[in-house]
Each structure stands twice: as C-alpha cells, then as structure tokens.
Design an enzyme around this catalytic site. Structure first.
Site, PDB file in Angstrom:
ATOM      1  N   MET A 322       0.834  -1.203   0.000  1.00  0.00           N
ATOM      2  CA  MET A 322       0.000   0.000   0.000  1.00  0.00           C
ATOM      3  C   MET A 322       0.873   1.259   0.000  1.00  0.00           C
ATOM      4  SD  MET A 322      -2.895  -1.305  -0.246  1.00  0.00           S
ATOM      5  CE  MET A 322      -4.018   0.064  -0.078  1.00  0.00           C
ATOM      6  N   ASP A 341      10.512   3.168   5.919  1.00  0.00           N
ATOM      7  CA  ASP A 341      10.311   1.782   6.340  1.00  0.00           C
ATOM      8  C   ASP A 341      11.338   1.468   7.430  1.00  0.00           C
ATOM      9  OD1 ASP A 341       9.912  -1.243   6.236  1.00  0.00           O
ATOM     10  OD2 ASP A 341       8.527  -0.566   4.674  1.00  0.00           O
ATOM     11  N   VAL A 398       1.792   0.656   7.834  1.00  0.00           N
ATOM     12  CA  VAL A 398       2.639  -0.432   8.350  1.00  0.00           C
ATOM     13  C   VAL A 398       1.766  -1.659   8.585  1.00  0.00           C
ATOM     14  CG1 VAL A 398       4.278   1.189   9.393  1.00  0.00           C
ATOM     15  CG2 VAL A 398       2.410   0.293  10.773  1.00  0.00           C
ATOM     16  N   LYS A 405       1.384  -0.048  15.010  1.00  0.00           N
ATOM     17  CA  LYS A 405       0.809   1.231  14.576  1.00  0.00           C
ATOM     18  C   LYS A 405       0.978   2.292  15.675  1.00  0.00           C
ATOM     19  CE  LYS A 405      -2.505  -0.513  11.123  1.00  0.00           C
ATOM     20  NZ  LYS A 405      -1.840  -0.180   9.866  1.00  0.00           N
ATOM     21  N   HIS A 448      -8.556   5.170   3.996  1.00  0.00           N
ATOM     22  CA  HIS A 448      -8.521   3.766   3.576  1.00  0.00           C
ATOM     23  C   HIS A 448      -8.431   3.689   2.060  1.00  0.00           C
ATOM     24  CE1 HIS A 448     -10.745  -0.372   3.454  1.00  0.00           C
ATOM     25  NE2 HIS A 448      -9.447  -0.497   3.324  1.00  0.00           N
TER      26      HIS A 448
HETATM   27  P1  NAD Z   1       2.799  -4.820   3.655  1.00  0.00           P
HETATM   28  O1  NAD Z   1       3.141  -5.931   4.556  1.00  0.00           O
HETATM   29  O2  NAD Z   1       2.948  -4.992   2.198  1.00  0.00           O
HETATM   30  O3  NAD Z   1       3.637  -3.523   4.057  1.00  0.00           O
HETATM   31  C1  NAD Z   1       3.830  -3.098   5.349  1.00  0.00           C
HETATM   32  C2  NAD Z   1       5.176  -2.384   5.381  1.00  0.00           C
HETATM   33  O4  NAD Z   1       5.307  -1.751   6.638  1.00  0.00           O
HETATM   34  C3  NAD Z   1       6.369  -3.311   5.212  1.00  0.00           C
HETATM   35  O5  NAD Z   1       7.211  -2.835   4.198  1.00  0.00           O
HETATM   36  C4  NAD Z   1       7.059  -3.247   6.575  1.00  0.00           C
HETATM   37  O6  NAD Z   1       8.451  -3.390   6.498  1.00  0.00           O
HETATM   38  C5  NAD Z   1       6.648  -1.878   7.034  1.00  0.00           C
HETATM   39  N1  NAD Z   1       6.753  -1.733   8.481  1.00  0.00           N
HETATM   40  C6  NAD Z   1       6.387  -2.595   9.444  1.00  0.00           C
HETATM   41  N2  NAD Z   1       6.665  -2.084  10.665  1.00  0.00           N
HETATM   42  C7  NAD Z   1       7.198  -0.871  10.467  1.00  0.00           C
HETATM   43  C8  NAD Z   1       7.686   0.140  11.322  1.00  0.00           C
HETATM   44  N3  NAD Z   1       7.690  -0.039  12.637  1.00  0.00           N
HETATM   45  N4  NAD Z   1       8.175   1.265  10.777  1.00  0.00           N
HETATM   46  C9  NAD Z   1       8.168   1.437   9.444  1.00  0.00           C
HETATM   47  N5  NAD Z   1       7.733   0.500   8.582  1.00  0.00           N
HETATM   48  C10 NAD Z   1       7.249  -0.637   9.081  1.00  0.00           C
HETATM   49  O7  NAD Z   1       1.297  -4.415   4.032  1.00  0.00           O
HETATM   50  P2  NAD Z   1       0.228  -3.634   3.150  1.00  0.00           P
HETATM   51  O8  NAD Z   1      -0.587  -4.611   2.431  1.00  0.00           O
HETATM   52  O9  NAD Z   1       0.893  -2.569   2.432  1.00  0.00           O
HETATM   53  O10 NAD Z   1      -0.721  -3.037   4.291  1.00  0.00           O
HETATM   54  C11 NAD Z   1      -0.353  -1.926   5.050  1.00  0.00           C
HETATM   55  C12 NAD Z   1      -1.561  -1.397   5.775  1.00  0.00           C
HETATM   56  O11 NAD Z   1      -2.565  -1.060   4.824  1.00  0.00           O
HETATM   57  C13 NAD Z   1      -2.213  -2.365   6.735  1.00  0.00           C
HETATM   58  O12 NAD Z   1      -2.727  -1.662   7.819  1.00  0.00           O
HETATM   59  C14 NAD Z   1      -3.331  -2.951   5.910  1.00  0.00           C
HETATM   60  O13 NAD Z   1      -4.399  -3.427   6.710  1.00  0.00           O
HETATM   61  C15 NAD Z   1      -3.754  -1.761   5.128  1.00  0.00           C
HETATM   62  N6  NAD Z   1      -4.464  -2.034   3.874  1.00  0.00           N
HETATM   63  C16 NAD Z   1      -4.068  -3.053   3.076  1.00  0.00           C
HETATM   64  C17 NAD Z   1      -4.754  -3.292   1.901  1.00  0.00           C
HETATM   65  C18 NAD Z   1      -4.333  -4.395   0.984  1.00  0.00           C
HETATM   66  O14 NAD Z   1      -5.100  -4.741   0.085  1.00  0.00           O
HETATM   67  N7  NAD Z   1      -3.149  -4.951   1.113  1.00  0.00           N
HETATM   68  C19 NAD Z   1      -5.832  -2.492   1.556  1.00  0.00           C
HETATM   69  C20 NAD Z   1      -6.196  -1.446   2.381  1.00  0.00           C
HETATM   70  C21 NAD Z   1      -5.514  -1.237   3.538  1.00  0.00           C
END
Ligand code: NAD
Length: 708
Positions: A322, A341, A398, A405, A448
């Site tokens: 995302m 990140d 994240v 979070k 979102h």
């Molecule tokens: P992802 O796992 O692809 O990415 C998360 C990233 O956050 C990773 O690169 C990780 O290294 C980084 N991260 C973790 N802890 C961290 C920290 N302490 N500091 C900085 N970076 C950190 O996940 P995603 O699919 O991109 O989802 C991210 C958020 O978006 C989640 O809350 C998810 O629920 C939400 N979301 C996801 C989708 C989807 O379809 N994937 C859709 C809408 C919302």
C-alpha cells in the site's frame, strides 16, 4: 448561448458559448437558440454557408443530463431526443454547406453535430477528445450518432466506438475518417471559411443522401455484415449479462437502421433512445456515475468554513504494497514524498516499486523520460523519522497490528508540526481506538486506500470519535489533490466498504455451508453483475485474512460475539484443510501454472451438497440483497449517507452500476417489495435477512433513499 454572425463574404459563424453552465451542453434552451441560428443560415439568401464552432476550450460536450434526470415519461424523452435529431437532419439537407470547426472536445450530441456537418475540420489540440460515450451512462446517441457514424466509417469501425463509448484524440479521429482534416489551432476558422467559400453544390450533400450510396465495408445484410453482427452479439451478451440494455439497443439501431434509408434509421434510433432514457438502468447510472461520483469529486459533503489546503509534502510510513502504491499516485500528482520503512533498503525497495509502472510507461513511449525523472526526484526513501519534519500529512501503512501502529504514531508525532494530519490506512482497526496512541487525536483520521492503489479510484475517509471537522475537510482536500474520489464515513467495525462488501463473500460461504452447488454460487454472483463470484473472490482476498478478522472480532467482542454462518467454513478451510487462498496455493479453487483455475474437486467432500438445491433466483437474491441490507444498517447507524454509499459500492467493490449502487438497488426493486422479499429470505435462511427499522419505516411510504 449560441451566437450568430455573418461576414461580408456571406459566411455565417455559429459560436457555442453556454455561459451559464460549466461547459457547452445541449439543453432545451441552447438547442432552441442553435435551431434559430441554423434556420437563419438556411433561410437568408445572402448566406452561402456556415461554420459551427465554440468560444470555450471545448467544442460541445453533449446533452445536459439535468434534462434527462428523473424523466419517467417516454414521450418527454422522445421529444428531447427528437428535437436535435430533426434539426440536424434539416441542417444537412438544407442545400447549404456547414462545417464543424472543432476547436476542442466534441462528445455525444456535440460529436453528432459534427457528424451532421458536411465537413469536419479539427484544430490540432492535444486535449481534444472525440467520441460517443452515451453507452457508459446506459444511453445511446440519439441525434443521429448510430446512423451517421457507420455510414461514414463503416460498421466495423463504428461498432466498438458506439458499444464501448471510447473517446479518441484528433490524430486517431483523422485516421478513422471521423474528421476530414486537422490544422493548427490558429488557422482553424480561416481554413473552415476557405472550404465554405470554395464549396460547390454537391459538397452540401452528405454521402448518404447521394444517389447510389453504399455503406463503406458493406451493410448489415452483406456477408461481412452478418458475420460482424454474429460475433458482436455474442460478445455483448457475455459482457452485459442481460443487465445493461444499451449495447443491445445500439446493436439494433445499427442492424435495423443501416438497412433502411437514413430517415427511417433516425426514427428507429429515436424510439430506442426514448426507451433507454426512461429505463431504471440509465436512470441509475446517470444518478450515481454522473451525479453522485461528480458530487464526491467536487467534495460536496466537505465540512464548511475550513480553508482549502494544498499539500506539498507527504510522509508515508511503511513502504509495502500500500505504501509504495500511495507514493506512486502522490508523486505523480506533484507532491514530495518521504517514504519510510524499518530499514533504508526496505524503503528503497518500496521506492523502486513505486516507480516501476512509470518506467514501463517510458519503455512503451507513453511517458517522457524527463517526466519520470521529475517524479522520481520527488520520492525520498528513508528509515529515519526525523526526515518527516515538514510534511503536511502522514499516511501510515505499516503492518495491521495495533502495537506496531501505536509505536510509529508516537515516533512520527514527535517530529510532526502541530497542524499536520496523521492518517491511518488500516483496513480493519477502528480509528477511534488507534487514535488513543496519538497526542493529537483531533488531527488523527482514517484514509482507507484500496489495492492496487494505482488503479482503485476510491478512498474511504474515516472520521474517528475525536477527529475534528477541520481534519476531515483537509483530508478530503488531500484525496482530491491526488486525484482520487473520497467518501466520508464514520468509524465503526469494517467502516463502510469492508463491512458491506464482506456480506457478499460471507453469504457465498453461507450458501456453501447450506450445501448449494459451488459453481451455482459463483455463477449467481457474476450473473447478478458482480465482477467475480464470492468464492473466487474469497480466494483472491485470502481466506486466511478473513479467518484472522473473524478470530480478532471474537477476541474483541468476547461473549457479545454472535456466531455467523460463514464461521465454520472459515475454520474448516483454514484450520483443518489448510486451504488459505490463491496466494497460498489454493482455496475454493485450484490454480494451474498456466493461469487457469477450476473449483477444488474435494470441496464436495467437505461441504456435502443439499439434496434439494434452491432456486437460482434465491441464490442471486441472497448474494445481492444481503449487501443492501447491510448498507441500510450503515445508513441507520449514520456510518455513511446514501449517495456516498452508492459511490463506495461501485468504485470500492464493483457493485453493478446498472443498479446504481447498493442503496439504489433497494429503490429499484421498490421498498415494499424489497422488505417483503427480505422477510421471506429471513424466514427461510436466517435472521440476517431481517430488514432494519429504517427500511420498514420507509417501505410503508415508498420513500426512496435516492430520489432522482
Ligand atoms: P505490507 O506488509 O505490504 O507492508 C507493510 C510495510 O510496513 C512493510 O514494508 C514493513 O516493512 C513496514 N513496516 C512494518 N513495521 C514498520 C515500522 N515499525 N516502521 C516502518 N515500517 C514498518 O502491508 P500492506 O498490504 O501494504 O498493508 C499496510 C496497511 O494497509 C495495513 O494496515 C493494511 O491493513 C492496510 N491495507 C491493506 C490493503 C491491501 O489490500 N493490502 C488495503 C487497504 C488497507
């Protein structure tokens, strides 16, 4: 609105300038004025010919939809369409030459004016779009578009333009023969005038009015024509699933209308348009796709009294799927982005992914290398929270984990300006709870985004209990600035989209638990107009994720948790069978390496078929009505308003536009009938189908949610 001028050489100039509308549009008043101009040009003996142009950036962008909105009387619709159609026919048959001097976009009725002119000269303007997009709102071009275009460029070339409503730039229009010449913008009027002065009597006669006219490429009854219609009819049927009548009506106009003379063809077209214009499908599509999405894009529900903000610098926490998607759209919209990140490498990897689609565009010649460089220069990858200083807004993306979070919220806020917004992209965790980790919950909000961010137009703006109205307004400004469509919702489990969309896939699993044939379940979904069947969709979304959401909700609610019909299916698939979804090798479906898939053959073993299979209509209603019921509950709980609910359903999860959205579906069925049907479903399949009070209250009075 339409100006008329005659020069000494006897050439009339008819100039569109509908000053009281945002763009040049065709409505009762402007058509009446245009009519006067045409009649004058035809009747005054000193006038040799006329050119039609506009003094605004666009030429003419089509019908003013306000005139069609809410029309339920076929005769009114017929009159509306008939007037311009008759006028254009008079114009092309009047014996004097007319030129369309196309300075900018000519769409719908605007292009029809051009097609009825004896010559079309376009300015070389890269912003010009030409096309007949009526089909995208459930309509058809009713002022000769379905008759003149095929007679001009042939059935084969005209069909896709009419059926898909695609628009073309000037170069492509020239290549297809829709315009006759393209000239530099500053020579447009002089060239048009020159052509008119040189025009002879035959130049003022359209090809289809000349003796011995033959359709280019052959008519509908030639071998080519028959073959073409056979193939196209099949394609249209498969695509529209019987839900969208416009493409079929367009096909009929071409098939029947191009087989007779043009006057008879125009009559056929007029009748068919009138029929479409009053259909619930067109009314639904106009109401939601045009008006409601337009309102959302204009930020119609933005809290008043807050100054508009232009954002310059965005921070993104988490450079995952995302995060890098959001970085891509924001940098493309001109914002500077700090992409953070856990390590510099992880952030860089995200930056590379954010730029990858643009690199592909450069490789295909669709973007200049310099533009990519500019965009790339706007994204800074980092692992250092200090780099967030100076950003106007942070989007947190994240891991979906409260503690993670909370930690990044605190770290970011330590360097943020007091006015900066902190937005979480959480998909499931209520915003009010996440805001507890914030020192400034007034500035804390949910944004979102949907995956893939590059393609998904919608952003749900979630107001937590403490979120200030100012933050809501500014967050909406941000969404608009990155060219997405915001809908504002109040906090609650699943917010709006996930909550309502969830009912569709959950009902799919409930049907499976009831022993309904799996192929019937998915077919009922697509047959109703949903892009994908519920079981196939579960595989894409990930069964494991839905299982996790269920376990989390159980933990959060404790004894208050109400068991759901899909729970045993989730438990069996994940905990007993290890079928987690497509990414994990398979779920309800098996996936072959060549990209094909089929239902998992063992499904029947674990979910035995019921002896008596339900009526297909019932399966379809269960999948569709359950969504509208949940949306009605959202309205009752003040999570969202009806217009935004419709927008969210179409842009968020592909609810069929023919129904106007998840709330419009209730209006379309009729409130009393919808309630009656849901009561029947509740009796047979469970209390989840019981209509909420808001529905019963309105049903007695047939009070529509989304009046035209
Ligand atoms: P992802 O796992 O692809 O990415 C998360 C990233 O956050 C990773 O690169 C990780 O290294 C980084 N991260 C973790 N802890 C961290 C920290 N302490 N500091 C900085 N970076 C950190 O996940 P995603 O699919 O991109 O989802 C991210 C958020 O978006 C989640 O809350 C998810 O629920 C939400 N979301 C996801 C989708 C989807 O379809 N994937 C859709 C809408 C919302």
């Amino acid at each position: 609105m339409v100006e008329f001028e005659v020069s000494d050489d006897g050439i009339a100039t008819i100039t569109w300038n509908v000053a009281d509308r945002p763009m040049n549009v065709l409505n009762d008043v402007s058509i009446a004025q245009f009519e006067k101009c045409i009649d004058r040009a035809l009747s005054e003996p000193s006038i040799k010919g006329a050119l039609i142009t506009s003094s605004r950036p666009e030429f003419l962008v089509g019908a003013d939809l306000d005139t069609l909105r809410g029309v339920t009387d076929a005769s009114v619709a017929m009159k509306l369409a008939g007037r311009l159609s008759a006028l254009l026919r008079r114009m092309e048959r009047g014996g004097k030459p007319f030129v369309a001097a196309i300075n900018g976009s000519a769409l719908g009725g605007g292009l029809e004016v051009c097609l009825a002119s004896h010559r079309r000269i376009a300015a070389d303007n890269p912003r010009t779009q030409l096309g007949l997009p009526e089909v995208t709102l459930g309509l058809l071009p009713g002022a000769g578009g379905t008759q003149r275009l095929p007679r001009m460029i042939g059935l084969q070339r005209a069909l896709p333009l009419l059926l898909e409503g695609r628009t073309l730039d000037v170069a492509k229009a020239l290549e297809l023969g829709i315009v006759d010449e393209v000239v530099p913008a500053d020579q447009l009027l002089s060239r048009a005038r020159q052509w008119l002065l040189a025009a002879g009597a035959t130049d003022a006669v359209q090809p289809w009015d000349r003796k011995g006219f033959k359709m280019p490429g052959g008519g509908p009854q030639t071998a080519n024509g028959r073959q073409l219609f056979m193939v196209t009819v099949g394609g249209v049927r498969a695509k529209t699933a019987g839900l969208y009548p416009a493409p079929t009506e367009i096909l009929s106009c071409l098939h029947d209308g191009c087989n007779v003379d043009i006057d008879a063809g125009l009559k056929i077209e007029g009748r068919r348009l009138a029929k479409l214009a009053i259909s619930p499908t067109a009314q639904n599509m106009i109401r939601t796709l045009f008006y409601a999405i337009g309102d959302a894009n204009r930020l119609a529900t933005r809290p008043a009294g807050v100054q508009r903000q232009t954002f310059t610098r965005l921070g993104i926490l988490g450079a995952g799927m995302m995060g890098h998607g959001i970085a891509h759209v924001a940098a493309k919209s001109g914002l500077d982005v700090v992409l953070l990140d856990t390590s510099r490498e992880a952030a860089e990897a995200g930056r590379t992914k954010a730029l990858a689609p643009l690199e592909r565009q450069v490789a295909q010649g669709r973007m200049a290398a310099g533009e990519l460089e500019r965009i790339a220069g706007r994204i800074k990858a980092t692992a250092n929270f200090d780099d967030l200083s100076g950003v106007d807004i942070v989007v947190e993306a994240v891991f979906e984990n409260r503690a993670v979070k909370a930690a990044v919220t605190a770290k970011a806020e330590a360097v943020l300006a007091p006015t900066a917004i902190f937005a979480s992209n959480t998909s499931t965790l209520p915003i009010t709870g996440l805001a507890e980790a914030s020192r400034r919950p007034k500035n804390f909000i949910g944004l979102h985004f949907f995956s893939p961010v590059e393609r998904m137009q919608l952003v749900e703006v979630i107001r937590g209990r403490e979120t200030s109205e100012e933050t809501v307004a500014r967050a909406m400004d941000f969404v608009k600035q990155i060219r997405k469509t915001p809908i504002v919702v109040n906090d609650g489990r699943g917010f709006y989209t996930s909550r309502v969309f969830g009912t569709y896939v959950y009902e799919g699993m409930a049907l499976l638990a009831d022993g309904v044939l799996p192929s019937v379940i998915d077919r009922a979904g697509t047959n109703a107009g949903m892009p994908v069947g519920p079981l196939a969709l579960m595989d894409e979304v990930s069964i494991e994720l839905m299982h996790k959401v269920m376990r989390q909700t159980q933990a959060d609610l404790g004894a208050a948790y109400q068991p759901q019909p899909q729970d045993p299916v989730l438990v069996k698939m994940v905990e007993h069978l290890g079928r987690l979804g497509r990414k994990s090798g398979g779920g309800f479906y098996e996936y072959a390496t060549d990209g094909t898939k089929h239902l998992w053959p063992d499904l029947g073993k674990h979910f035995p078929l019921a002896k008596e299979q339900p009526d297909f209509e019932d399966v379809r209603k269960r999948l569709m009505y359950i969504q509208s019921l949940e949306a009605a509950r959202c309205l009752e709980e003040n999570i969202i308003d009806a217009s935004n609910a419709d927008v969210g359903s179409i842009l968020g999860w592909g609810f069929p536009a023919a129904l106007g959205g998840v709330v419009s579906q209730i209006d379309t069925v009729g409130l009393a009938r919808f309630v009656e049907e849901c009561d029947r479903l509740a009796q047979r399949y469970g209390a989840r189908f019981l209509p909420p009070k808001i529905l019963r209250d309105r049903a007695g009075k047939e009070k529509l949610f989304r009046a035209a």
